[in-house]
Design a protein around this motif. Structure first.
Motif, PDB file in Angstrom:
ATOM      1  N   LEU A  27     -31.041  13.769  -9.712  1.00 30.95           N
ATOM      2  CA  LEU A  27     -29.670  13.262  -9.650  1.00 30.95           C
ATOM      3  C   LEU A  27     -29.478  12.360  -8.443  1.00 30.95           C
ATOM      4  CD1 LEU A  27     -27.803  16.548 -10.634  1.00 30.95           C
ATOM      5  CD2 LEU A  27     -27.906  14.439 -11.996  1.00 30.95           C
ATOM      6  N   ASN A  28     -30.106  12.718  -7.330  1.00 28.78           N
ATOM      7  CA  ASN A  28     -30.001  11.889  -6.124  1.00 28.78           C
ATOM      8  C   ASN A  28     -30.703  10.547  -6.317  1.00 28.78           C
ATOM      9  OD1 ASN A  28     -29.408  11.547  -3.162  1.00 28.78           O
ATOM     10  ND2 ASN A  28     -31.635  11.478  -3.060  1.00 28.78           N
ATOM     11  N   TYR A  29     -31.857  10.576  -6.987  1.00 29.60           N
ATOM     12  CA  TYR A  29     -32.620   9.346  -7.203  1.00 29.60           C
ATOM     13  C   TYR A  29     -31.847   8.355  -8.071  1.00 29.60           C
ATOM     14  CZ  TYR A  29     -36.478   6.252  -8.486  1.00 29.60           C
ATOM     15  OH  TYR A  29     -37.268   5.143  -8.683  1.00 29.60           O
ATOM     16  N   PHE A  30     -31.162   8.888  -9.086  1.00 34.53           N
ATOM     17  CA  PHE A  30     -30.456   8.024 -10.033  1.00 34.53           C
ATOM     18  C   PHE A  30     -28.961   7.899  -9.724  1.00 34.53           C
ATOM     19  CE2 PHE A  30     -34.073   9.471 -12.726  1.00 34.53           C
ATOM     20  CZ  PHE A  30     -34.623   8.227 -12.982  1.00 34.53           C
ATOM     21  N   LYS A  31     -28.541   8.320  -8.540  1.00 38.32           N
ATOM     22  CA  LYS A  31     -27.117   8.341  -8.238  1.00 38.32           C
ATOM     23  C   LYS A  31     -26.478   6.952  -8.299  1.00 38.32           C
ATOM     24  CE  LYS A  31     -27.949   8.274  -3.225  1.00 38.32           C
ATOM     25  NZ  LYS A  31     -27.824   9.063  -1.966  1.00 38.32           N
ATOM     26  N   TYR A  32     -27.190   5.920  -7.878  1.00 36.23           N
ATOM     27  CA  TYR A  32     -26.610   4.577  -7.910  1.00 36.23           C
ATOM     28  C   TYR A  32     -26.532   4.050  -9.344  1.00 36.23           C
ATOM     29  CZ  TYR A  32     -27.176   4.747  -2.864  1.00 36.23           C
ATOM     30  OH  TYR A  32     -27.089   5.113  -1.545  1.00 36.23           O
ATOM     31  N   TRP A  33     -27.483   4.447 -10.173  1.00 35.56           N
ATOM     32  CA  TRP A  33     -27.399   4.096 -11.592  1.00 35.56           C
ATOM     33  C   TRP A  33     -26.161   4.743 -12.212  1.00 35.56           C
ATOM     34  CZ3 TRP A  33     -32.411   3.410 -14.794  1.00 35.56           C
ATOM     35  CH2 TRP A  33     -33.397   2.787 -14.022  1.00 35.56           C
ATOM     36  N   ILE A  34     -25.949   5.999 -11.870  1.00 36.25           N
ATOM     37  CA  ILE A  34     -24.810   6.735 -12.413  1.00 36.25           C
ATOM     38  C   ILE A  34     -23.497   6.131 -11.926  1.00 36.25           C
ATOM     39  CG2 ILE A  34     -23.641   8.975 -12.443  1.00 36.25           C
ATOM     40  CD1 ILE A  34     -26.437  10.272 -12.234  1.00 36.25           C
ATOM     41  N   LEU A  35     -23.440   5.805 -10.634  1.00 35.09           N
ATOM     42  CA  LEU A  35     -22.228   5.193 -10.086  1.00 35.09           C
ATOM     43  C   LEU A  35     -21.960   3.837 -10.727  1.00 35.09           C
ATOM     44  CD1 LEU A  35     -22.631   6.077  -6.289  1.00 35.09           C
ATOM     45  CD2 LEU A  35     -20.926   7.000  -7.886  1.00 35.09           C
ATOM     46  N   ALA A  36     -23.018   3.081 -10.986  1.00 30.84           N
ATOM     47  CA  ALA A  36     -22.850   1.772 -11.628  1.00 30.84           C
ATOM     48  C   ALA A  36     -22.313   1.937 -13.046  1.00 30.84           C
ATOM     49  CB  ALA A  36     -24.185   1.031 -11.650  1.00 30.84           C
ATOM     50  N   ALA A  37     -22.814   2.944 -13.769  1.00 31.03           N
ATOM     51  CA  ALA A  37     -22.340   3.191 -15.130  1.00 31.03           C
ATOM     52  C   ALA A  37     -20.868   3.591 -15.133  1.00 31.03           C
ATOM     53  CB  ALA A  37     -23.179   4.294 -15.780  1.00 31.03           C
ATOM     54  N   VAL A  38     -20.475   4.419 -14.156  1.00 23.58           N
ATOM     55  CA  VAL A  38     -19.068   4.832 -14.049  1.00 23.58           C
ATOM     56  C   VAL A  38     -18.187   3.616 -13.761  1.00 23.58           C
ATOM     57  CG1 VAL A  38     -17.418   6.179 -12.691  1.00 23.58           C
ATOM     58  CG2 VAL A  38     -19.608   7.195 -13.351  1.00 23.58           C
ATOM     59  N   ALA A  39     -18.619   2.772 -12.833  1.00 20.26           N
ATOM     60  CA  ALA A  39     -17.830   1.596 -12.467  1.00 20.26           C
ATOM     61  C   ALA A  39     -17.654   0.656 -13.654  1.00 20.26           C
ATOM     62  CB  ALA A  39     -18.506   0.867 -11.304  1.00 20.26           C
ATOM     63  N   ILE A  40     -18.736   0.420 -14.399  1.00 21.43           N
ATOM     64  CA  ILE A  40     -18.654  -0.479 -15.560  1.00 21.43           C
ATOM     65  C   ILE A  40     -17.734   0.106 -16.623  1.00 21.43           C
ATOM     66  CG2 ILE A  40     -19.979  -1.442 -17.478  1.00 21.43           C
ATOM     67  CD1 ILE A  40     -22.357  -1.674 -15.532  1.00 21.43           C
ATOM     68  N   ALA A  41     -17.828   1.419 -16.838  1.00 17.87           N
ATOM     69  CA  ALA A  41     -17.028   2.070 -17.878  1.00 17.87           C
ATOM     70  C   ALA A  41     -15.536   1.981 -17.589  1.00 17.87           C
ATOM     71  CB  ALA A  41     -17.451   3.526 -18.029  1.00 17.87           C
ATOM     72  N   PHE A  42     -15.164   2.008 -16.308  1.00 16.09           N
ATOM     73  CA  PHE A  42     -13.739   2.018 -15.983  1.00 16.09           C
ATOM     74  C   PHE A  42     -13.189   0.641 -15.605  1.00 16.09           C
ATOM     75  CE2 PHE A  42     -14.645   6.519 -15.748  1.00 16.09           C
ATOM     76  CZ  PHE A  42     -13.488   7.078 -16.274  1.00 16.09           C
ATOM     77  N   LEU A  43     -14.044  -0.225 -15.081  1.00 13.14           N
ATOM     78  CA  LEU A  43     -13.570  -1.562 -14.731  1.00 13.14           C
ATOM     79  C   LEU A  43     -13.721  -2.541 -15.890  1.00 13.14           C
ATOM     80  CD1 LEU A  43     -14.981  -1.921 -11.095  1.00 13.14           C
ATOM     81  CD2 LEU A  43     -12.668  -1.304 -11.809  1.00 13.14           C
TER      82      LEU A  43
END
Length: 252
Positions: free
Chosen positions: A25-41
């Motif tokens: 989860l730590n390794y892919f945290k920026y991928w996850i954050l990017a997916a969240v940002a795209i989904a909401f913005l």
């Protein structure tokens, strides 16, 4: 993760499983954050030109299912020789992957459930409808209870996709050039059940949902029971293959 020699034998499999999930989860945290940002913005940008009537989080959650399979298969394929070389038995590694899969699926599932609820607040505030594309038309998710129920099955689905990826990864390592072919029957079963849960338009290769035609009359409870049974079966099959993997001497 803690070094194997610093852990007691009975506990190290669970400790390493926990550590692997945390590291993943730590390794892919920026991928996850990017997916969240795209989904909401993304909807905010698109709303200038189009009416928003589909849940972008639904598609983000579906991408995460495929991603989960790749993580499970990739981690297992890479870790088998490394863990065994470090002194871990194949049976221990099967438990490690089980703990990893359970925690990964629970964490990602919790994030997705929270995302659907936050999106509901977001869409209501913007006057948009939170819908999903069905077989014939867009279906709007109605009440808050329906949104919660719609989201609640995702941890189980992630567990099924993780088990599917682990099975393919174990088979690919065990049988090398031919093991990866197992992806086709596994994909058909898991993908068909996934799309039968909501009777939604397939999010992936359409041919893989061929079994969905036999599930049209199933109730949602029966489909979810099928998902749980298949996830358990895939996990057991992955374990059986993993503990049967032959040990190869190190090449000079």
């Amino acid at each position: 993760m803690p070094a194997l020699q610093h852990l007691t034998l009975p506990n190290r499999r669970f400790t390493l499983g926990l550590g692997m999930a945390a590291e993943g989860l730590n390794y892919f945290k920026y991928w996850i954050l990017a997916a969240v940002a795209i989904a909401f913005l993304g909807p905010l940008a698109l709303s200038r030109y189009n009416e928003i009537d589909l849940s972008t989080w639904f598609y983000t959650a579906n991408v995460a299912k495929w991603f989960t399979s790749f993580v499970a298969g990739g981690f297992l394929y890479v870790l088998v020789p490394n863990m065994i070389a470090a002194g871990m038995t194949r049976r221990e590694l099967s438990v490690v992957m089980g703990v990893f899969g359970f925690l990964w699926s629970a964490a990602l599932g919790a994030l997705v459930v929270a995302g659907f609820l936050v999106e509901r607040v977001y869409y209501d505030a913007m006057g948009w409808s939170q819908g999903v594309q069905g077989d014939d038309a867009t279906t709007v998710i109605g009440t808050w209870g329906e949104t919660a129920a719609f989201a609640a099955v995702h941890p189980l689905m992630y567990l099924a996709y993780f088990a599917a990826g682990a099975l393919v990864g174990a088979a690919a390592y065990r049988w090398q050039s031919s093991g990866w072919l197992l992806v086709f029957p596994v994909l058909v079963v898991v993908f068909s059940l996934d799309n039968a849960v909501y009777d939604t338009e397939p999010f992936g290769p359409a041919w893989a949902g061929v079994l969905g035609r036999f599930m049209d009359d199933w109730g949602r409870g029966l489909v979810l029971t099928g998902v749980a049974v298949v996830a358990a079966g895939l996990a057991i099959a992955a374990r059986r293959i993993l503990i049967d993997i032959p040990l190869h001497s190190k090449k000079a």
